[in-house]
Design an enzyme around this catalytic site. Sequence first.
Site, PDB file in Angstrom:
ATOM      1  NE  ARG A  94      68.963  31.251  94.599  1.00  0.00           N
ATOM      2  CZ  ARG A  94      68.226  31.888  95.499  1.00  0.00           C
ATOM      3  NH1 ARG A  94      67.061  32.410  95.174  1.00  0.00           N
ATOM      4  NH2 ARG A  94      68.653  32.006  96.741  1.00  0.00           N
ATOM      5  CB  THR A 378      59.191  34.276  97.304  1.00  0.00           C
ATOM      6  OG1 THR A 378      60.451  34.768  97.713  1.00  0.00           O
ATOM      7  CG2 THR A 378      59.354  33.136  96.355  1.00  0.00           C
ATOM      8  CB  THR A 396      61.974  35.099  94.844  1.00  0.00           C
ATOM      9  OG1 THR A 396      61.968  36.078  95.873  1.00  0.00           O
ATOM     10  CG2 THR A 396      63.361  34.519  94.731  1.00  0.00           C
ATOM     11  CG  ASN A 398      66.030  37.652  99.022  1.00  0.00           C
ATOM     12  OD1 ASN A 398      65.355  36.791  99.580  1.00  0.00           O
ATOM     13  ND2 ASN A 398      67.070  38.213  99.600  1.00  0.00           N
ATOM     14  CG  ASP A 420      68.620  33.986  99.549  1.00  0.00           C
ATOM     15  OD1 ASP A 420      68.283  34.462 100.640  1.00  0.00           O
ATOM     16  OD2 ASP A 420      67.810  33.659  98.672  1.00  0.00           O
ATOM     17  CB  SER A 449      67.078  28.964  96.832  1.00  0.00           C
ATOM     18  OG  SER A 449      65.692  29.203  96.892  1.00  0.00           O
ATOM     19  CB  SER A 450      64.369  28.239 101.605  1.00  0.00           C
ATOM     20  OG  SER A 450      65.479  28.526 102.412  1.00  0.00           O
ATOM     21  N   GLY A 470      58.214  32.738 101.410  1.00  0.00           N
ATOM     22  CA  GLY A 470      58.393  32.834 102.869  1.00  0.00           C
ATOM     23  C   GLY A 470      59.806  32.587 103.346  1.00  0.00           C
ATOM     24  N   GLY A 471      60.795  32.731 102.470  1.00  0.00           N
ATOM     25  CA  GLY A 471      62.191  32.586 102.890  1.00  0.00           C
ATOM     26  C   GLY A 471      62.424  31.246 103.565  1.00  0.00           C
TER      27      GLY A 471
HETATM   28  O1  DON Z   1      65.520  31.759  97.626  1.00  0.00           O
HETATM   29  C1  DON Z   1      65.171  31.941  98.773  1.00  0.00           C
HETATM   30  O2  DON Z   1      65.138  31.079  99.622  1.00  0.00           O
HETATM   31  C2  DON Z   1      64.688  33.337  99.172  1.00  0.00           C
HETATM   32  N1  DON Z   1      65.333  34.318  98.360  1.00  0.00           N
HETATM   33  C3  DON Z   1      63.209  33.394  99.053  1.00  0.00           C
HETATM   34  C4  DON Z   1      62.668  34.724  99.478  1.00  0.00           C
HETATM   35  C5  DON Z   1      61.274  34.679  99.915  1.00  0.00           C
HETATM   36  O3  DON Z   1      60.636  33.666  99.942  1.00  0.00           O
HETATM   37  C6  DON Z   1      60.693  35.950 100.376  1.00  0.00           C
HETATM   38  N2  DON Z   1      59.281  35.767 100.626  1.00  0.00           N
HETATM   39  N3  DON Z   1      58.461  35.957 101.271  1.00  0.00           N
END
Ligand code: DON
Length: 568
Positions: A94, A378, A396, A398, A420, A449-450, A470-471
């Site tokens: 990360r 991502t 990712t 992000n 984030d 992060s998720s 998908g955040g």
């Molecule tokens: O680490 C995380 O949770 C986010 N930066 C992930 C970003 C993400 O999944 C964007 N995607 N669609």
Amino acid sequence: MKLTRISILFPLLTTYLFAAQPAVYGENGVVVAHDLEACEAGIQILKAGGNAVDAAVAVSYALAVTHPQAGNIGGGGFMVIQMADGRKAAIDYREKAPASSHRDMFLDDSGRVHPVKSLRGGLASGIPGTVAGMQKALDEYGSMSRKKVMKPAIHLAQKGFEMPYDLAYSLSRLNKKAEDFPETRRVFCRDGDLYRPSEIFKQPDLAKTLKLIQRKGNMGFYSGAVADGIVRSIAAQGGIATLDDLVNYRAVLRQPIVGNYRGYEILSMPPPSSGGIALVSMLNMLELMSFDSVEWHSAEHIHRLAEVEKRAYSDRSVWLGDSDFYEVPRDKLISKAYARYRMMDYDSLMASPSDSIYPLNDSELASIELHDNESEETTHFSVVDRWGNAVSVTTTLNWSFGSYVTVQGFGFLLNNEMDDFSAKPGVPNSYGLIGNEANAIEPGKRMLSSMTPTIVSKDGQVELVVGAPGGATIITTVLQVINNTIDYEMSLQEAVNAPRFHHQWQPDVITYGPRALSLETQEALKQMGYTLERRSAYGEVNAIMRDKRYGGWIGAPDYRLSSHGAAY
Ligand code: DON
């Protein structure tokens, strides 16, 4: 004739008499990832005798070429590994906050969060981790040289590949939005003379960078010409990263989160991801109920998942952050005792308003006793090999194309992962996620992060490799694929393709994708007190499952986006 009669009499039997053609099937190795070229890079390495980790590194570098929205060397990610000999690992690469970051760096003079600085330009980027992460993976679990595993990616960058339709379209949008980033427009948008689908897309600058990494490893990226380029490009766009930040970056081997759900072991990513802890805590809460007589995507089904999601995401807002900086009560949060405590106020008939669900406070957390037997871009890809090793990777920048800063002359984009962090307690980030002290900005800290790369196994054998982009929705997406496969016995492709929904405590809304909720279910949920909001399709799950019929592996790319699989 006979068969027809049997299937008319016993329609369910058809499931057993006929097998659907899987998207990919292989007995020696399977890769499922966003781009076909990246899948093929992985298969090439497997065929040459590499293991799943070697292949995962090859796929990662290939995605840095073919999928610049998210595949990266300017970002970071997580790799969860289960080796056939029983070793389990989580590699954390990360991004980190630069040493001169500070907690209020995204606040303006009146204390309000600046709407853009954490997302675009030099301040948005954390120190990239991917190159160090790939090296760590190879050193600890790989069997091949860096030289070999990076070859396919270098070839793709040098010789080019056919521009996929979806990338051509993303780049046309980037061209409009990246006016202030001329290097990005030069490299990816040919200064406005946009690439069309199927045109050959070559990236000579990126090829040069990849060759430097291939030759010198971490030294080829975290010091020397590339590092200089990163620092200069970030500074030119208002950022604060230094050469020291780069040279000090380390990928870390962490203890994976291990949980269990109805007899399956769940292996997932620990902090700085919230994914593993939230996933296991939600599964523990779901395990308290049976789904036997609950119709799939009925109001009752959605209600159960939404209620556990609210509870897990409220605790995420307070208790989760980089465990090198904040004491995360991980063992408690993934315990069965926590799940029982958390569900004591569950009402099977009515939605609990999010305002009535509080993150657990210190004394409640202290009251939970552990018992010895408890143990929007991502990209996710999954790899298995012929020995039964499995790798689950989510990586990712992000947001799509990250901070829009391309490193001058080196052909790669930098992340906008600083968003984030929680820029201000209680103020949602771009995914609507709320954070507090645990995820405040500190020098050298990793942002929460998720991302939830996960491996599910039974009796020591890998059954499912899964993850998603998908955040904020990543964790609930992985949860639903597990719920679909284990509780609803769906085939992997059905489970991946099935429409999804999401609740993250705040805002107090169920968002749902196309065709996820019937009108009847929507009406029933509203009666229970839910607010519903429709959104577009999300979450490109790229998963692999053990095949029960022939003992090989079935790959299931998500139909929503243009993902692929390859096998042999
Ligand atoms: O680490 C995380 O949770 C986010 N930066 C992930 C970003 C993400 O999944 C964007 N995607 N669609």
